[in-house]
Design a protein around this motif. Structure first.
Motif, short mmCIF file in Angstrom:
data_model
loop_
_atom_site.label_atom_id
_atom_site.label_comp_id
_atom_site.label_asym_id
_atom_site.label_seq_id
_atom_site.Cartn_x
_atom_site.Cartn_y
_atom_site.Cartn_z
N PHE A 155 -116.56 -113.35 -86.62
CA PHE A 155 -116.39 -111.91 -86.53
C PHE A 155 -116.73 -111.22 -87.85
CE2 PHE A 155 -113.92 -107.97 -86.84
CZ PHE A 155 -114.41 -107.31 -85.72
N TYR A 156 -116.41 -111.87 -89.00
CA TYR A 156 -116.68 -111.21 -90.28
C TYR A 156 -118.18 -111.04 -90.52
CZ TYR A 156 -117.92 -115.74 -92.44
OH TYR A 156 -118.52 -116.92 -92.77
N VAL A 157 -118.99 -111.88 -89.88
CA VAL A 157 -120.45 -111.71 -89.95
C VAL A 157 -120.89 -110.60 -88.99
CG1 VAL A 157 -122.69 -112.81 -89.57
CG2 VAL A 157 -120.81 -114.11 -90.61
N LEU A 158 -120.31 -110.59 -87.80
CA LEU A 158 -120.66 -109.57 -86.82
C LEU A 158 -120.29 -108.17 -87.29
CD1 LEU A 158 -119.51 -111.37 -83.54
CD2 LEU A 158 -121.86 -111.06 -84.35
N ALA A 159 -119.23 -108.07 -88.09
CA ALA A 159 -118.74 -106.76 -88.54
C ALA A 159 -119.60 -106.16 -89.65
CB ALA A 159 -117.30 -106.87 -89.01
N LEU A 160 -120.45 -106.96 -90.28
CA LEU A 160 -121.18 -106.50 -91.46
C LEU A 160 -122.03 -105.26 -91.22
CD1 LEU A 160 -122.67 -108.78 -94.13
CD2 LEU A 160 -124.00 -106.86 -93.32
N PRO A 161 -122.85 -105.20 -90.15
CA PRO A 161 -123.68 -103.98 -89.97
C PRO A 161 -122.86 -102.72 -89.75
CG PRO A 161 -123.90 -105.45 -88.08
CD PRO A 161 -123.19 -106.22 -89.14
N LEU A 162 -121.71 -102.84 -89.07
CA LEU A 162 -120.87 -101.66 -88.87
C LEU A 162 -120.28 -101.17 -90.18
CD1 LEU A 162 -118.95 -102.41 -85.55
CD2 LEU A 162 -120.70 -100.68 -85.95
N LEU A 163 -119.87 -102.10 -91.03
CA LEU A 163 -119.36 -101.71 -92.34
C LEU A 163 -120.47 -101.10 -93.19
CD1 LEU A 163 -117.10 -104.81 -93.11
CD2 LEU A 163 -116.35 -102.52 -92.42
N TYR A 164 -121.64 -101.66 -93.12
CA TYR A 164 -122.78 -101.15 -93.90
C TYR A 164 -123.16 -99.74 -93.43
CZ TYR A 164 -127.13 -101.64 -96.61
OH TYR A 164 -128.15 -101.49 -97.52
N ALA A 165 -122.96 -99.47 -92.13
CA ALA A 165 -123.29 -98.16 -91.58
C ALA A 165 -122.46 -97.04 -92.18
CB ALA A 165 -123.13 -98.18 -90.07
N ALA A 166 -121.35 -97.39 -92.83
CA ALA A 166 -120.51 -96.36 -93.46
C ALA A 166 -121.29 -95.61 -94.54
CB ALA A 166 -119.25 -96.99 -94.05
N PHE A 167 -122.21 -96.28 -95.21
CA PHE A 167 -122.96 -95.64 -96.29
C PHE A 167 -123.92 -94.56 -95.77
CE2 PHE A 167 -121.91 -99.81 -98.33
CZ PHE A 167 -121.04 -99.30 -99.28
N PRO A 168 -124.81 -94.89 -94.82
CA PRO A 168 -125.66 -93.81 -94.32
C PRO A 168 -124.86 -92.71 -93.62
CG PRO A 168 -125.99 -95.81 -93.03
CD PRO A 168 -125.20 -96.19 -94.25
N THR A 169 -123.72 -93.06 -93.04
CA THR A 169 -122.87 -92.02 -92.44
C THR A 169 -122.42 -91.03 -93.51
OG1 THR A 169 -122.05 -93.56 -90.75
CG2 THR A 169 -120.74 -91.59 -91.16
N HIS A 170 -122.00 -91.56 -94.65
CA HIS A 170 -121.57 -90.69 -95.75
C HIS A 170 -122.71 -89.77 -96.20
CE1 HIS A 170 -120.17 -89.38 -99.72
NE2 HIS A 170 -121.33 -89.82 -100.20
N PHE A 171 -123.91 -90.33 -96.36
CA PHE A 171 -125.02 -89.52 -96.87
C PHE A 171 -125.50 -88.50 -95.83
CE2 PHE A 171 -125.38 -93.26 -99.73
CZ PHE A 171 -125.19 -92.57 -100.92
N LEU A 172 -125.41 -88.83 -94.55
CA LEU A 172 -125.77 -87.86 -93.52
C LEU A 172 -124.78 -86.69 -93.51
CD1 LEU A 172 -126.78 -90.28 -90.62
CD2 LEU A 172 -128.29 -88.71 -91.84
N LEU A 173 -123.50 -86.98 -93.66
CA LEU A 173 -122.50 -85.91 -93.73
C LEU A 173 -122.70 -85.06 -94.99
CD1 LEU A 173 -119.32 -87.83 -92.54
CD2 LEU A 173 -120.64 -86.12 -91.26
N ASP A 174 -123.09 -85.74 -96.08
CA ASP A 174 -123.34 -85.01 -97.32
C ASP A 174 -124.55 -84.09 -97.17
OD1 ASP A 174 -122.83 -84.65 -100.28
OD2 ASP A 174 -124.90 -85.37 -100.33
N ASP A 175 -125.57 -84.53 -96.44
CA ASP A 175 -126.73 -83.67 -96.16
C ASP A 175 -126.27 -82.40 -95.45
OD1 ASP A 175 -128.52 -85.39 -97.30
OD2 ASP A 175 -129.29 -86.20 -95.42
N ARG A 176 -125.41 -82.56 -94.47
CA ARG A 176 -124.91 -81.40 -93.71
C ARG A 176 -124.15 -80.44 -94.62
NH1 ARG A 176 -120.27 -80.44 -90.34
NH2 ARG A 176 -120.78 -79.09 -88.56
N ARG A 177 -123.30 -80.98 -95.48
CA ARG A 177 -122.54 -80.12 -96.40
C ARG A 177 -123.47 -79.41 -97.38
NH1 ARG A 177 -118.84 -84.62 -96.32
NH2 ARG A 177 -119.90 -85.49 -98.15
N PHE A 178 -124.47 -80.12 -97.87
CA PHE A 178 -125.38 -79.55 -98.87
C PHE A 178 -126.17 -78.39 -98.27
CE2 PHE A 178 -129.26 -79.78 -101.61
CZ PHE A 178 -128.63 -79.46 -102.80
#
Length: 241
Positions: free
Chosen positions: A139-162
């Motif tokens: 499971f810790y391997v399967l969870a990796l892409p979802l955890l990594y997706a947190a970064f582009p999520t942050h930058f997409l939200l930051d684009d909206r705020r900017f």
């Protein structure tokens, strides 16, 4: 020497390796130099150019050896360095279109990671079967892409705020520029660390996420810089990169 590139085209491999290394060194020079100085600007532009080539060659690698995570990282780098530069430009119609293109590129990275994460959840819950003669990863391997997706999520939200800042975008130009260049630098360091994780005897999560600690470390180290604390009408876009 050519055996090092196998199974990738030698020109693409050495472009990626050499320019990736040069880009990391130039990023260090830009971060260490006086912000806005000619050294900072030239090193910054060099890092941007090297990052773009390294990202495009990483995508080319995936044609020979498919790696969705590497493609997602490459797309993030392209979106990060372009939006970092654009954030320092006065708003215009062309800048607005370019910023939307950068957001779309970041969105593609997010979609890749989200699709991988959805498939991983399907595997973990038994809703999908692994490829023939393959076992379901832990499971810790399967969870990796979802955890990594947190970064582009942050930058997409930051684009909206900017974008919502409108005429006040200059108040966030410097922090946005630094944050995005710092994360692009972290990805540039992350790539070789992951590649040599077994040789370095690093665990999966240490190798994959450890280099990203550079991002908050850089932001913390430069938190008192006058340009990063600029607010109001005194905050003006600085020289490119």
């Amino acid at each position: 020497m050519l055996q090092l590139a196998d199974p990738f085209p030698p020109v693409v491999y050495f472009l990626h390796t050499i320019l990736g290394t040069v880009g990391v060194l130039l990023a260090v020079v830009a971060l260490a130099g006086v912000k806005g100085s000619s050294t900072h600007v030239r090193a910054g532009w060099g890092f941007v150019a090297a990052s773009v080539v390294a990202a495009l060659t990483a995508v080319a690698f995936s044609v020979t050896s498919p790696s969705p995570l590497a493609v997602a990282s490459a797309l993030m780098v392209l979106a990060l360095v372009s939006s970092a530069v654009l954030s320092l430009r006065p708003m215009s119609a062309s800048i607005k279109r370019a910023e939307w293109a950068a957001t779309a590129t970041m969105g593609m990275a997010w979609l890749i990671l989200a699709a991988l994460g959805a498939f991983a959840l399907a595997l973990a819950t038994g809703l999908a079967a692994p490829p023939p003669e393959a076992e379901v990863p832990p499971f810790y391997v399967l969870a990796l892409p979802l955890l990594y997706a947190a970064f582009p999520t942050h930058f997409l939200l930051d684009d909206r705020r900017f974008r919502r800042l409108g005429a006040d975008r200059a108040t966030r130009a410097y922090p946005r520029h630094l944050s995005r260049m710092a994360f692009a630098f972290a990805i540039a360091v992350h790539a070789p660390v992951v590649s040599f994780a077994d040789d370095l005897q690093f665990s999966l999560y240490v190798a994959f996420f450890g280099p990203f600690l550079l991002w908050p470390a850089i932001l913390f180290a430069l938190r008192q810089h006058p340009r990063l604390r600029a607010r109001g009408s005194d905050a003006r876009p600085m020289a490119p990169v």
